[in-house]
Motif scaffolding. Structure first.
Motif, PDB file in Angstrom:
ATOM      1  N   GLU A 120       8.324   4.068   9.517  1.00 16.48           N
ATOM      2  CA  GLU A 120       7.025   4.490  10.032  1.00 16.48           C
ATOM      3  C   GLU A 120       6.619   5.875   9.551  1.00 16.48           C
ATOM      4  OE1 GLU A 120       7.135   4.193  14.238  1.00 16.48           O
ATOM      5  OE2 GLU A 120       7.168   1.997  14.274  1.00 16.48           O
ATOM      6  N   ASP A 121       7.624   6.706   9.204  1.00 15.62           N
ATOM      7  CA  ASP A 121       7.329   8.051   8.709  1.00 15.62           C
ATOM      8  C   ASP A 121       7.214   8.093   7.194  1.00 15.62           C
ATOM      9  OD1 ASP A 121       7.357   9.166  11.274  1.00 15.62           O
ATOM     10  OD2 ASP A 121       9.539   9.324  11.250  1.00 15.62           O
ATOM     11  N   GLY A 122       7.231   6.920   6.562  1.00 18.51           N
ATOM     12  CA  GLY A 122       7.102   6.865   5.111  1.00 18.51           C
ATOM     13  C   GLY A 122       8.378   7.206   4.371  1.00 18.51           C
ATOM     14  N   LYS A 123       9.511   7.159   5.070  1.00 17.03           N
ATOM     15  CA  LYS A 123      10.784   7.518   4.451  1.00 17.03           C
ATOM     16  C   LYS A 123      11.603   6.269   4.158  1.00 17.03           C
ATOM     17  CE  LYS A 123      11.003  11.994   6.816  1.00 17.03           C
ATOM     18  NZ  LYS A 123      11.767  12.844   7.757  1.00 17.03           N
ATOM     19  N   SER A 124      12.445   6.384   3.152  1.00 15.46           N
ATOM     20  CA  SER A 124      13.352   5.299   2.785  1.00 15.46           C
ATOM     21  C   SER A 124      14.518   5.893   2.015  1.00 15.46           C
ATOM     22  CB  SER A 124      12.619   4.247   1.943  1.00 15.46           C
ATOM     23  OG  SER A 124      12.016   4.856   0.816  1.00 15.46           O
ATOM     24  N   PRO A 171       0.813  -1.226   0.000  1.00 14.10           N
ATOM     25  CA  PRO A 171       0.000   0.000   0.000  1.00 14.10           C
ATOM     26  C   PRO A 171       0.844   1.273   0.000  1.00 14.10           C
ATOM     27  CG  PRO A 171      -0.960  -1.605   1.476  1.00 14.10           C
ATOM     28  CD  PRO A 171       0.349  -2.182   1.036  1.00 14.10           C
ATOM     29  N   LYS A 172       2.018   1.230   0.611  1.00  9.62           N
ATOM     30  CA  LYS A 172       2.921   2.379   0.614  1.00  9.62           C
ATOM     31  C   LYS A 172       4.315   1.905   0.203  1.00  9.62           C
ATOM     32  CE  LYS A 172       0.472   4.695   4.392  1.00  9.62           C
ATOM     33  NZ  LYS A 172       0.605   5.278   5.744  1.00  9.62           N
ATOM     34  N   PRO A 173       4.500   1.535  -1.045  1.00  8.10           N
ATOM     35  CA  PRO A 173       5.771   0.953  -1.466  1.00  8.10           C
ATOM     36  C   PRO A 173       6.886   1.984  -1.579  1.00  8.10           C
ATOM     37  CG  PRO A 173       4.379   1.308  -3.356  1.00  8.10           C
ATOM     38  CD  PRO A 173       3.565   1.670  -2.148  1.00  8.10           C
ATOM     39  N   GLN A 174       8.103   1.524  -1.374  1.00 13.57           N
ATOM     40  CA  GLN A 174       9.231   2.363  -1.747  1.00 13.57           C
ATOM     41  C   GLN A 174       9.340   2.326  -3.261  1.00 13.57           C
ATOM     42  OE1 GLN A 174      13.183   1.177  -0.496  1.00 13.57           O
ATOM     43  NE2 GLN A 174      14.099   3.098  -1.146  1.00 13.57           N
ATOM     44  N   LYS A 175       9.452   3.504  -3.865  1.00 11.23           N
ATOM     45  CA  LYS A 175       9.598   3.581  -5.315  1.00 11.23           C
ATOM     46  C   LYS A 175      10.811   4.439  -5.652  1.00 11.23           C
ATOM     47  CE  LYS A 175       4.830   2.746  -6.746  1.00 11.23           C
ATOM     48  NZ  LYS A 175       3.779   3.096  -7.740  1.00 11.23           N
ATOM     49  N   VAL A 176      11.611   3.966  -6.590  1.00 18.35           N
ATOM     50  CA  VAL A 176      12.822   4.676  -6.990  1.00 18.35           C
ATOM     51  C   VAL A 176      12.719   5.043  -8.462  1.00 18.35           C
ATOM     52  CG1 VAL A 176      15.318   4.532  -7.268  1.00 18.35           C
ATOM     53  CG2 VAL A 176      14.230   3.493  -5.269  1.00 18.35           C
ATOM     54  N   LEU A 177      12.858   6.323  -8.754  1.00 15.57           N
ATOM     55  CA  LEU A 177      12.804   6.808 -10.128  1.00 15.57           C
ATOM     56  C   LEU A 177      14.125   6.539 -10.830  1.00 15.57           C
ATOM     57  CD1 LEU A 177      11.364   8.601 -12.349  1.00 15.57           C
ATOM     58  CD2 LEU A 177      12.620  10.525 -11.336  1.00 15.57           C
ATOM     59  N   TRP A 207      -1.625  11.246   1.145  1.00 14.98           N
ATOM     60  CA  TRP A 207      -2.250  12.583   1.090  1.00 14.98           C
ATOM     61  C   TRP A 207      -2.802  12.971   2.460  1.00 14.98           C
ATOM     62  CZ3 TRP A 207      -7.951  13.133  -0.599  1.00 14.98           C
ATOM     63  CH2 TRP A 207      -8.335  14.475  -0.611  1.00 14.98           C
ATOM     64  N   LEU A 208      -3.582  12.079   3.063  1.00 16.76           N
ATOM     65  CA  LEU A 208      -4.201  12.389   4.355  1.00 16.76           C
ATOM     66  C   LEU A 208      -3.159  12.539   5.460  1.00 16.76           C
ATOM     67  CD1 LEU A 208      -7.331  10.050   4.282  1.00 16.76           C
ATOM     68  CD2 LEU A 208      -7.095  12.405   3.479  1.00 16.76           C
ATOM     69  N   LYS A 209      -2.111  11.709   5.416  1.00 15.68           N
ATOM     70  CA  LYS A 209      -1.082  11.804   6.455  1.00 15.68           C
ATOM     71  C   LYS A 209      -0.335  13.129   6.360  1.00 15.68           C
ATOM     72  CE  LYS A 209       2.812   9.437   8.595  1.00 15.68           C
ATOM     73  NZ  LYS A 209       3.689   8.243   8.605  1.00 15.68           N
ATOM     74  N   ALA A 210      -0.059  13.582   5.133  1.00 13.22           N
ATOM     75  CA  ALA A 210       0.632  14.863   4.957  1.00 13.22           C
ATOM     76  C   ALA A 210      -0.213  16.010   5.484  1.00 13.22           C
ATOM     77  CB  ALA A 210       0.966  15.076   3.479  1.00 13.22           C
TER      78      ALA A 210
END
Length: 368
Positions: free
Chosen positions: A105-109, A80-86, A302-305
């Motif tokens: 937990e903060d959505g960082k990687s 649902p919240k994957p790490q994505k690398v461009l 979006w909602l978390k931000a």
């Protein structure tokens, strides 16, 4: 000999169109795959390949690059919240990526990328400039929390640092030539202040890649950007709110309304948010409202931000990324971007941010 020479040239040309991505995940999810996604000119993500990690937590993607150059995302495990690398590929590359594989937990990687190619080199340089600015903003936010009296000094330092950061990015752009990373660099340039730079990039890429879908879309959007001018009536937006029901922009008539185009994934937007929060607090009781239009794709992000940044004004989104109906109506091709409307719904200013927005509103409400 002529036939052999022709075949060798043909083989070389075919090879130049191919790419190889060697990906390693520090953390894997058993039974889950790593995906390669292609980003089309409308911002849609299309899965083009997938592979299960080896015992060494590695996968390799090989193929022929699309469109003679394209933007791809390495999607780790499609959670649902994957790490994505461009990664930006134009053919002939062998690129190594080592990534966390999951967000914290903060959505960082984090990730590391290696490859001696212009798109890789300049992309990493742009990200380094952005991260440097982010670190400064975190430090300033901490200072303000400890001593709010430092706000004026910090705002001046922020404005100066932001200008310096933009200057560094503009200095890199001529070196990028017609590589697609120049197109990606436009996301770091505010359209309201850097239209000349954006037009320079558009002209260069249009000459080199006139039929490239991403370039054609960018050039068309840039040409139409001037169509939403000061003095014209604001196009309608009617999108879903976080609570579910839609909210029409026109329903806010009677107030001065700032349309704020942003996204949770946009670093410059998130850095600007503390300034917008303060401005909103100062003027919300004087007839001022904000209509935030998010270019997110992930509802939870979006909602978390909104919650994390304490954005207490009106919010809408169709979660369609750059294909957002709101962004299309206003020809938004870089964020953050703002449009200020008067109580009748007419656009009276564009691109106001930070101190400029606060000063404009202060003068506006002084005369009321």
């Amino acid at each position: 000999m002529r036939l052999i020479g022709f075949l060798l040239l043909l083989a070389t040309a075919i090879q130049a169109q191919n790419f190889e991505l060697r990906v390693e995940a520090k953390t894997v999810i058993p039974g889950k795959k790593i995906y390669l996604e292609y980003i089309n000119e409308l911002g849609k993500l299309i899965k083009v390949d997938s592979a299960s990690p080896s015992a060494q937590r590695k996968v390799t993607f090989k193929g022929k690059v699309k469109d003679q150059g394209a933007f791809y995302l390495v999607n780790f495990f499609d959670t649902p919240k994957p790490q994505k690398v461009l990664v930006i590929l134009e053919g002939g590359e062998t690129v190594d990526i080592v990534a966390d594989g999951m967000n914290d937990e903060d959505g960082k990687s984090a990730f590391a990328m290696k490859g001696d190619y212009p798109n890789v080199k300049f992309m990493l340089e742009l990200m380094a400039i952005s991260k440097e600015m982010e670190a400064k903003v975190r430090k300033w936010n901490q200072e303000i929390q400890v001593d709010p009296k430092q706000e004026k000094r910090i705002q001046a330092e922020f404005t100066q640092a932001q200008a310096a950061s933009t200057g560094k990015i503009k200095a890199l752009i001529p070196q990028m030539g017609s590589h697609l990373v120049a197109l990606w660099a436009t996301n770091f340039l505010p359209a309201e202040k850097e239209m000349a730079s954006l037009e320079e990039i558009a002209n260069r890429l249009n000459q080199a890649r006139p039929n490239h879908p991403q370039v054609k879309q960018f050039v068309a959007n840039l040409k139409r950007l001037g169509g939403v001018n000061e003095g014209s009536m604001a196009p309608e937006i009617n999108l879903a709110t976080p609570e579910g029901p839609s909210l029409a922009l026109s329903s806010l008539r009677g107030k001065y309304v700032l349309i704020d185009f942003w996204a949770s994934w946009c670093g410059p937007c998130r850095r600007e948010n503390p300034n917008v929060v303060k401005t909103y607090a100062n003027y919300k009781d004087k007839g001022f409202e904000i209509y935030g239009v998010s270019l997110d794709q992930n509802r939870e992000a979006w909602l978390k931000a909104i919650e994390t940044d304490k954005l207490v004004w009106k919010h809408v989104s169709d979660l369609q990324y750059w294909s957002s109906a709101g962004a299309q109506a206003y020809q938004v091709n870089s964020i953050p971007q703002t449009f200020l409307l008067d109580p009748t719904g007419r656009i009276i200013a564009k691109g106001l941010r930070g101190a400029a927005l606060d000063q404009y509103l202060a003068k506006l409400f002084e005369t009321k």
